[in-house]
Design a protein around this motif. Sequence first.
Motif, PDB file in Angstrom:
ATOM      1  N   GLU A 130       0.836  -1.215   0.000  1.00 32.07           N
ATOM      2  CA  GLU A 130       0.000   0.000   0.000  1.00 32.07           C
ATOM      3  C   GLU A 130       0.871   1.264   0.000  1.00 32.07           C
ATOM      4  OE1 GLU A 130      -3.786  -2.109   2.274  1.00 32.07           O
ATOM      5  OE2 GLU A 130      -2.300  -1.006   3.446  1.00 32.07           O
ATOM      6  N   ARG A 131       1.994   1.196   0.721  1.00 35.04           N
ATOM      7  CA  ARG A 131       2.888   2.368   0.720  1.00 35.04           C
ATOM      8  C   ARG A 131       3.510   2.581  -0.667  1.00 35.04           C
ATOM      9  NH1 ARG A 131       4.083   0.894   6.067  1.00 35.04           N
ATOM     10  NH2 ARG A 131       5.913  -0.272   5.405  1.00 35.04           N
ATOM     11  N   ALA A 132       3.800   1.480  -1.357  1.00 36.14           N
ATOM     12  CA  ALA A 132       4.351   1.603  -2.718  1.00 36.14           C
ATOM     13  C   ALA A 132       3.293   2.221  -3.652  1.00 36.14           C
ATOM     14  CB  ALA A 132       4.777   0.231  -3.232  1.00 36.14           C
ATOM     15  N   PHE A 133       2.063   1.762  -3.477  1.00 35.34           N
ATOM     16  CA  PHE A 133       0.955   2.325  -4.267  1.00 35.34           C
ATOM     17  C   PHE A 133       0.830   3.829  -3.991  1.00 35.34           C
ATOM     18  CE2 PHE A 133      -3.580   3.554  -4.175  1.00 35.34           C
ATOM     19  CZ  PHE A 133      -3.915   3.338  -5.499  1.00 35.34           C
ATOM     20  N   GLN A 134       0.942   4.180  -2.694  1.00 33.63           N
ATOM     21  CA  GLN A 134       0.836   5.584  -2.301  1.00 33.63           C
ATOM     22  C   GLN A 134       1.932   6.426  -2.993  1.00 33.63           C
ATOM     23  OE1 GLN A 134       1.327   6.252   1.957  1.00 33.63           O
ATOM     24  NE2 GLN A 134      -0.104   7.967   1.847  1.00 33.63           N
TER      25      GLN A 134
END
Length: 391
Positions: free
Chosen positions: A9-13
Amino acid sequence: MNLDFTEAERAFQQDVRQWMAANIPPEVTERTARGEMLDKALQQRWEKKLGSKGWLAVTWPDAYGGPGWNATQRYIFDLERASAGAPAASPFGVSMVGPVLYSFGSEAQKSHYLPSILDGSTLWCQGYSEPNAGSDLASLKTKAVRDGDHYLVNGQKIWTTQAHWADMIFCLVRTDSEVKAQRGISFLLIDMKTPGIEIRPIRSIDGHHHLNEVFFNDVKVPVENLVGEEGMGWTIAKFLLTHERTTIAGVADTKRELERLKKTLKSTPSGMNASRWDDADCQRRVAELEIELTALEYTNFRTVAATDEGRPFGPESSGLKIKGTELQQKVSQAFVELGGPLSLTWDNDDEIGSTAFNRATRRYNFLRACTIYGGTNEIQKNVIAKMLLDL
Ligand SMILES: Cc1cc2nc3c(=O)[nH]c(=O)nc-3n(C[C@H](O)[C@H](O)[C@H](O)COP(=O)(O)OP(=O)(O)OC[C@H]3O[C@@H](n4cnc5c(N)ncnc54)[C@H](O)[C@@H]3O)c2cc1C
C-alpha cells in the motif's frame, strides 16, 4: 497521522503521489492554495487528465473500466489527490449516474453513456430536489407522461448544481400519480440541449453561481432514456444513497485545509510576533481541530477496512457525513476567525496578509451548505435513530 499501511500500500501511495506531482495542472494547485474552486474549463481539464490515466471513475469495477482498486487503495488515492492540491471529481457522473447505469441500465445505455463518463468528456447534473421536495423527496411532482416513443416532461427542479455546465441531467420524475408516492417515480436521462429546458441561475451566499433552477416545459425524452422499468426510480435513488461512500467524511480535503491554515498562519506577520502561528491560542485552536480530525480519520478507516472485508456500508455513512461536515465547517470558521480583519475582504489580492485569508470568508459561507446537501444532517440523525439505535 501514520496509518498502518502495508508495504504494497505504501508503494501504491508513492506511485499515486508521483503521478499527482507530475500531472496536476499548476493552475489547479494555485487555485486550491488560494482556497478557490475551479471553473468549468479547468475542472474538466483536470477530470480528463484523470480519465486518460484511468483514475477518474475509481470506484467502478474493472469490468466497466475502473482501476479495480480495493477500498484502502481508493482511500489512499483520495488522500494523495487532496494533499497534492487537486479537487475531487464532480460526483454526478462518476459517483452517481455511472454506478446506476452499470447496475440498472440496458446494454445500449451502458455502451452509450459509460465511456464518456470514464474519460470525463460528458458532464452530468442531478435533478432530484424540487421546491417542495427536498428531504421529503418522494413528494416530487415533475411529471413524465408517456406519448408513443417518448415521454413528455413538465415540472421544475431546484438547487441543481452545475446544471449550467452539464450536457446531461438524470432526473427523478413522476410517471404514475395513482399509486403510493414512492412507487410512481421513475429515473430518466435527459439531454440538456432538448428544447423546452430552461436554466435559471441561483447565486449562493459565497457570491458564486454553482446552483440553478431547471424548468421543463413539454420536454420530449425518448423512452429508451428510462433506466430500469417505470416505477423503479425510488429503488435506484436508494441504491445511490447506500452506494459505497468511503470518502463521504471528506477527511482528505479537511486535512488539506487544516495544513493550508497552518501554512497561512506561519507566513502571516503579526505585531510583535514573527507570525500569527506564534500565538499560543492560535496553536491550541489548530491542535483541537487536529485531534477531532484524527479521531474521524480512524473511524473512517475502520469503515474502509470493513468494506475491504466485504461487509456492506450501512448507516455508519450517516455518522461519517455528520461529523465530517461539522468538521469542514469548524475548520473554515477557524480560518475566518484566526485571519481576523484579513478575512473580511473577499477578493483582495494586495500584499497585506495572505490571499488565502482573503478567500476564507467565501469558503466559510459556501460550507454552510455542506450540512444540507447530500441529505441534511437532521435527516442523517433520523437514519441513525432508525437503523442503528432502532428507535
Ligand atoms: C449547495 C447545495 C447543492 C445542492 N445540489 C443539489 C443537486 O445538485 N441536485 C439536487 O437534486 N439537489 C441538490 N441540493 C438540494 C438538497 O438535496 C436539499 O437542499 C436537501 O435535500 C434539503 O431539502 P430542502 O432544501 O428542501 O430542505 P427541507 O427538506 O425543506 O428541510 C428544511 C429543514 O427541515 C429539516 N427537516 C426536514 N425534514 C425533517 C425531518 N423529517 N426530521 C428532522 N428535520 C427535518 C431539514 O433538516 C432542514 O433543516 C443542493 C443543496 C445545496 C444547499
